[in-house]
Structures are given as structure tokens and as C-alpha cells.
Design a protein around this motif. Structure first.
Motif, PDB file in Angstrom:
ATOM      1  N   CYS A  94     -21.012 -18.444  32.555  1.00  0.00           N
ATOM      2  CA  CYS A  94     -20.765 -17.200  32.354  1.00  0.00           C
ATOM      3  C   CYS A  94     -19.935 -16.539  31.598  1.00  0.00           C
ATOM      4  O   CYS A  94     -20.070 -15.788  31.093  1.00  0.00           O
ATOM      5  CB  CYS A  94     -20.464 -16.918  34.151  1.00  0.00           C
ATOM      6  N   ARG A  95     -18.654 -17.321  31.559  1.00  0.00           N
ATOM      7  CA  ARG A  95     -17.673 -16.726  30.488  1.00  0.00           C
ATOM      8  C   ARG A  95     -18.320 -16.445  28.883  1.00  0.00           C
ATOM      9  O   ARG A  95     -18.138 -15.708  28.480  1.00  0.00           O
ATOM     10  CB  ARG A  95     -16.507 -17.492  30.441  1.00  0.00           C
ATOM     11  N   ILE A  96     -19.230 -17.569  28.732  1.00  0.00           N
ATOM     12  CA  ILE A  96     -19.766 -17.795  27.292  1.00  0.00           C
ATOM     13  C   ILE A  96     -20.708 -16.540  27.059  1.00  0.00           C
ATOM     14  O   ILE A  96     -20.697 -15.694  26.016  1.00  0.00           O
ATOM     15  CB  ILE A  96     -20.270 -19.055  27.049  1.00  0.00           C
ATOM     16  N   LEU A  97     -21.499 -16.416  28.376  1.00  0.00           N
ATOM     17  CA  LEU A  97     -22.499 -15.310  28.219  1.00  0.00           C
ATOM     18  C   LEU A  97     -21.871 -13.992  28.258  1.00  0.00           C
ATOM     19  O   LEU A  97     -22.432 -12.986  27.315  1.00  0.00           O
ATOM     20  CB  LEU A  97     -23.503 -15.306  29.564  1.00  0.00           C
ATOM     21  N   HIS A  98     -20.761 -13.838  29.086  1.00  0.00           N
ATOM     22  CA  HIS A  98     -20.270 -12.394  28.980  1.00  0.00           C
ATOM     23  C   HIS A  98     -19.476 -12.273  27.621  1.00  0.00           C
ATOM     24  O   HIS A  98     -19.651 -11.035  27.176  1.00  0.00           O
ATOM     25  CB  HIS A  98     -18.996 -12.481  30.080  1.00  0.00           C
ATOM     26  N   ALA A  99     -18.826 -13.194  26.987  1.00  0.00           N
ATOM     27  CA  ALA A  99     -18.303 -12.971  25.893  1.00  0.00           C
ATOM     28  C   ALA A  99     -19.474 -12.701  24.767  1.00  0.00           C
ATOM     29  O   ALA A  99     -19.187 -11.494  23.770  1.00  0.00           O
ATOM     30  CB  ALA A  99     -17.455 -14.095  25.287  1.00  0.00           C
ATOM     31  N   ILE A 100     -20.593 -13.338  24.581  1.00  0.00           N
ATOM     32  CA  ILE A 100     -21.578 -13.158  23.795  1.00  0.00           C
ATOM     33  C   ILE A 100     -22.156 -11.688  23.887  1.00  0.00           C
ATOM     34  O   ILE A 100     -22.280 -10.784  22.967  1.00  0.00           O
ATOM     35  CB  ILE A 100     -22.746 -13.996  23.979  1.00  0.00           C
ATOM     36  N   ASN A 101     -22.587 -11.375  25.215  1.00  0.00           N
ATOM     37  CA  ASN A 101     -23.157  -9.952  25.316  1.00  0.00           C
ATOM     38  C   ASN A 101     -22.296  -9.023  25.257  1.00  0.00           C
ATOM     39  O   ASN A 101     -22.573  -7.688  24.962  1.00  0.00           O
ATOM     40  CB  ASN A 101     -23.660 -10.116  26.843  1.00  0.00           C
ATOM     41  N   PHE A 102     -20.890  -9.162  25.270  1.00  0.00           N
ATOM     42  CA  PHE A 102     -19.772  -8.041  25.191  1.00  0.00           C
ATOM     43  C   PHE A 102     -19.576  -7.849  23.752  1.00  0.00           C
ATOM     44  O   PHE A 102     -19.908  -6.638  23.280  1.00  0.00           O
ATOM     45  CB  PHE A 102     -18.647  -8.498  25.885  1.00  0.00           C
ATOM     46  N   TYR A 103     -19.230  -8.890  22.936  1.00  0.00           N
ATOM     47  CA  TYR A 103     -18.820  -8.588  21.814  1.00  0.00           C
ATOM     48  C   TYR A 103     -19.953  -8.241  20.626  1.00  0.00           C
ATOM     49  O   TYR A 103     -19.632  -7.768  19.814  1.00  0.00           O
ATOM     50  CB  TYR A 103     -17.853  -9.816  21.347  1.00  0.00           C
ATOM     51  N   ARG A 104     -21.112  -8.575  21.092  1.00  0.00           N
ATOM     52  CA  ARG A 104     -22.094  -8.100  20.169  1.00  0.00           C
ATOM     53  C   ARG A 104     -22.453  -6.714  19.955  1.00  0.00           C
ATOM     54  O   ARG A 104     -23.056  -6.257  19.353  1.00  0.00           O
ATOM     55  CB  ARG A 104     -23.641  -8.867  20.585  1.00  0.00           C
ATOM     56  N   GLN A 105     -21.885  -5.960  21.106  1.00  0.00           N
ATOM     57  CA  GLN A 105     -22.051  -4.527  21.033  1.00  0.00           C
ATOM     58  C   GLN A 105     -20.766  -3.915  20.454  1.00  0.00           C
ATOM     59  O   GLN A 105     -19.728  -4.149  20.804  1.00  0.00           O
ATOM     60  CB  GLN A 105     -22.140  -4.079  22.496  1.00  0.00           C
ATOM     61  N   PRO A 106     -21.120  -2.590  19.608  1.00  0.00           N
ATOM     62  CA  PRO A 106     -20.269  -2.265  18.878  1.00  0.00           C
ATOM     63  C   PRO A 106     -19.320  -1.393  19.724  1.00  0.00           C
ATOM     64  O   PRO A 106     -18.025  -1.141  19.268  1.00  0.00           O
ATOM     65  CB  PRO A 106     -20.792  -0.949  18.075  1.00  0.00           C
ATOM     66  N   GLU A 107     -19.566  -0.887  21.079  1.00  0.00           N
ATOM     67  CA  GLU A 107     -18.447  -0.339  21.930  1.00  0.00           C
ATOM     68  C   GLU A 107     -17.623  -1.254  22.507  1.00  0.00           C
ATOM     69  O   GLU A 107     -16.694  -0.648  23.192  1.00  0.00           O
ATOM     70  CB  GLU A 107     -19.493   0.285  22.985  1.00  0.00           C
ATOM     71  N   SER A 108     -17.548  -2.505  22.231  1.00  0.00           N
ATOM     72  CA  SER A 108     -16.535  -3.385  22.659  1.00  0.00           C
ATOM     73  C   SER A 108     -15.448  -3.243  21.640  1.00  0.00           C
ATOM     74  O   SER A 108     -14.076  -3.933  22.327  1.00  0.00           O
ATOM     75  CB  SER A 108     -17.084  -5.027  22.619  1.00  0.00           C
ATOM     76  N   GLN A 109     -15.392  -2.596  20.850  1.00  0.00           N
ATOM     77  CA  GLN A 109     -14.224  -2.580  19.933  1.00  0.00           C
ATOM     78  C   GLN A 109     -13.346  -1.810  20.496  1.00  0.00           C
ATOM     79  O   GLN A 109     -13.425  -0.750  20.905  1.00  0.00           O
ATOM     80  CB  GLN A 109     -14.619  -2.120  18.450  1.00  0.00           C
ATOM     81  N   GLY A 110     -11.824  -2.309  20.503  1.00  0.00           N
ATOM     82  CA  GLY A 110     -10.738  -1.537  21.215  1.00  0.00           C
ATOM     83  C   GLY A 110     -10.605  -1.608  22.560  1.00  0.00           C
ATOM     84  O   GLY A 110      -9.652  -0.902  23.023  1.00  0.00           O
ATOM     85  N   VAL A 111     -11.344  -2.319  23.299  1.00  0.00           N
ATOM     86  CA  VAL A 111     -11.320  -2.261  24.962  1.00  0.00           C
ATOM     87  C   VAL A 111     -11.267  -3.655  25.304  1.00  0.00           C
ATOM     88  O   VAL A 111     -11.658  -4.560  24.551  1.00  0.00           O
ATOM     89  CB  VAL A 111     -12.523  -1.456  25.337  1.00  0.00           C
ATOM     90  N   ASP A 112     -10.994  -3.721  26.565  1.00  0.00           N
ATOM     91  CA  ASP A 112     -10.856  -5.230  27.273  1.00  0.00           C
ATOM     92  C   ASP A 112     -11.961  -5.637  27.806  1.00  0.00           C
ATOM     93  O   ASP A 112     -12.870  -4.906  28.562  1.00  0.00           O
ATOM     94  CB  ASP A 112      -9.666  -5.282  28.102  1.00  0.00           C
ATOM     95  N   LEU A 113     -12.143  -6.881  27.993  1.00  0.00           N
ATOM     96  CA  LEU A 113     -13.376  -7.656  28.592  1.00  0.00           C
ATOM     97  C   LEU A 113     -12.305  -8.251  30.005  1.00  0.00           C
ATOM     98  O   LEU A 113     -11.519  -9.137  29.633  1.00  0.00           O
ATOM     99  CB  LEU A 113     -13.865  -8.683  28.127  1.00  0.00           C
ATOM    100  N   TYR A 114     -12.907  -8.040  31.145  1.00  0.00           N
ATOM    101  CA  TYR A 114     -12.451  -8.630  32.375  1.00  0.00           C
ATOM    102  C   TYR A 114     -13.258  -9.620  32.842  1.00  0.00           C
ATOM    103  O   TYR A 114     -14.648  -9.321  33.030  1.00  0.00           O
ATOM    104  CB  TYR A 114     -12.034  -7.555  33.283  1.00  0.00           C
ATOM    105  N   LEU A 115     -12.815 -10.849  33.038  1.00  0.00           N
ATOM    106  CA  LEU A 115     -13.542 -11.841  33.517  1.00  0.00           C
ATOM    107  C   LEU A 115     -12.867 -12.440  34.721  1.00  0.00           C
ATOM    108  O   LEU A 115     -11.675 -12.762  35.181  1.00  0.00           O
ATOM    109  CB  LEU A 115     -13.686 -12.886  32.743  1.00  0.00           C
ATOM    110  N   THR A 116     -13.877 -12.732  35.648  1.00  0.00           N
ATOM    111  CA  THR A 116     -13.105 -13.309  37.342  1.00  0.00           C
ATOM    112  C   THR A 116     -13.036 -14.779  37.064  1.00  0.00           C
ATOM    113  O   THR A 116     -14.012 -15.412  36.782  1.00  0.00           O
ATOM    114  CB  THR A 116     -14.112 -12.765  38.406  1.00  0.00           C
TER     115      THR A 116
END
Length: 277
Positions: A94-116
Motif C-alpha cells: 500500500c505504501r508503494i502504491l500510494h507513493a507512486i500514485n501520489f508523486y506521479r501527479q503534478p499537484e503533489s509538488q509542495g504538499v505532504d503525503l500522510y500514510l497510516t
């Protein structure tokens, strides 16, 4: 744009579609994963400033794949059927999937990713918590300093485990979030764990001296207080009225539904802008 290393990995995933692999890309470029006989992917819910509704981060959720983003909570479906080792495997996938799906999007720049970090993972993982995930992020050239690992609520007997796990994650360069049952527990954890983020349920009473003290102490410590599970206008008004002038943050279905895309769309309930910056 994704980092060159992530872009190369995305290309590799695209070229291996249909192969026997646990991670692949669908036709929309969204990463999917295989766990047992289930297909899962990521949905993200925004976390916003209480002052101006600016998006400061997104929490990643594992969902069974659905074209309309309304997949089921994969942990509720599979976690009780899995042993500890299988839960660790699911968490890492799940962590790998979230990282890939998050950082492939330009809107991820400058904001944080929260993972449980799920409760079973606190004691199930041996050795250095976070080291394996940090190694993957480094290979893909992804910014671990923008990832907040959220630790679950604990019982008094789990205090030593929480401290051990938090210290390990911190040594691996991650920021730490905690979930507290109430403001009193949050104050105790703020002093003992020194988290970067504290989450409280918005359904709990907010007009208390403990809440005001928590916001004051958290501001001094450089920690964010997030009121989660915000689901109706009454709770939003209560948080706003009782914490006017303080720095606080909001998360909930009233403001944002979890979705695959980070692009924020205007809704009737929120009146928020159409961009995530």
C-alpha cells in the motif's frame, strides 16, 4: 513532473502490463496492486488549513479498484484474514502504491503525503521500522521529508512500542503523526513523542480548556493539529468558532471525498477553489 527515476519506473510498469507482477499501471496511468485475489489502488483525501482552506497535504487510503473511486476499504476486507507477516506485506504494498500514485501527479509538488501505520505493524515489524520504505523512496528519488507516517491510537501498555517505532521512523527521515483519543492524551503525546502532526476526531467536544492548551502548545512545538472526520456543517462551525485565530487543520467528507486524482474540484458543500495550491 515525476522525478526521472520515478518516470523510468512508471515506463517499466507500463511496458510490463499483463505480466505476472504485483504492481502495474492501468490505461489511465494509475498504479494498481495485487494482494491475494484482490486488486487495490489508492484514493487521496485532502487536509486543509482551517484559516484559508489551502491544501497542505493528502492522506492515502488503500481501496479495492473501482472506476468511480468508490472502492472498498481493503484493510477491513483483508486484514483480519491475514497473519502478521501478510499484514506487513500488505502495508508495504500500500505504501508503494500510494507513493507512486501520489508523486506521479503534478499537484503533489509542495504538499505532504500522510500514510497510516496500522496497529498490527507496531509489533509485527522486526528491526528498523521505515528502512525498507526509505530505500524504495531513495531509489525512485522521492522526497521522504514530505511523508508523514501516522501512528495509531495506543493503550497504556503500548507506550514503549510507540516510542520505539516513532524513533525508528524519525531516524529514517520521516515525519511523525499521532492519533489521540482526546486533547488530554494529545498533550501527553505531544510532550513525550514530539510529533509533527496530531489528529483529533472532530466529533469530540472542542470548546474545552484542554483543546485551547493543545493548540497553544502545539504551535510552540511546531506541530500541526488536524481535526479529522469532519462530516457536517455543524462540526465545521464548532471548530471554527472555538479556534478562531489559532492555526489548525481540517479533514473530512464535508470538504473532500477520497479520490484517485489530487486535482481539487469545486463542490456545493465547500465552495473551494479548483486548484490544490
Amino acid at each position: 513532473m515525476p522525478s526521472p527515476a520515478l518516470q523510468k519506473y512508471l515506463t517499466h510498469l507500463y511496458n510490463t502490463q499483463g505480466a505476472s507482477t504485483n504492481i502495474w499501471l492501468d490505461e489511465e496511468g494509475r498504479a494498481r496492486g495485487r494482494y491475494f485475489n484482490s486488486t487495490l489502488t489508492s484514493a487521496f483525501q485532502a487536509i486543509r488549513s482551517g484559516q484559508d482552506r489551502r491544501v497542505i497535504g493528502y492522506e492515502g487510503y488503500a481501496r479495492s479498484y473501482a472506476a468511480n473511486d468508490q472502492g472498498l476499504n481493503i484493510w477491513k476486507l483483508l486484514d483480519h484474514a491475514a497473519n502478521d507477516n501478510e499484514s506487513v506485506e500488505l502495508d508495504r504494498l500500500c505504501r508503494i502504491l500510494h507513493a507512486i500514485n501520489f508523486y506521479r501527479q503534478p499537484e503533489s509538488q509542495g504538499v505532504d503525503l500522510y500514510l497510516t501505520v496500522h496497529t498490527r505493524l507496531l509489533a509485527a515489524v522486526e528491526g528498523n521500522h521505515g528502512m525498507a520504505f526509505r530505500r524504495i523512496l531513495d531509489i525512485l528519488e522521492l522526497p521522504h521529508q514530505h511523508i508523514v507516517l501516522q501512528l495509531p491510537q495506543i493503550t497504556p501498555s503500548q507506550r514503549w512500542v510507540l516510542n520505539h517505532v516513532a524513533d525508528n521512523y524519525r531516524r529514517n527521515g520521516f515525519r511523525i503523526g499521532i492519533n489521540a483519543s482526546d486533547a488530554h492524551q494529545a498533550l501527553e503525546l505531544l510532550d513525550r513523542v514530539r510529533p509533527d502532526v496530531i489528529k483529533l476526531d472532530a466529533n469530540h467536544p472542542t470548546a474545552t480548556e484542554a483543546h485551547r492548551s493543545l493548540l497553544e502548545q502545539a504551535t510552540k512545538a511546531g506541530s500541526r493539529v488536524v481535526f479529522k472526520r469532519l462530516e457536517n456543517q455543524e462540526k465545521l462551525a464548532s471548530v471554527q468558532d472555538n479556534h478562531a485565530g489559532s492555526d489548525y487543520f481540517l479533514q473530512g467528507f464535508l470538504l473532500d471525498l477520497p479520490a484517485a486524482s489530487l486535482a481539487v474540484k469545486k463542490t456545493e458543500n465547500t465552495g473551494i477553489a479548483e486548484t490544490a495550491t
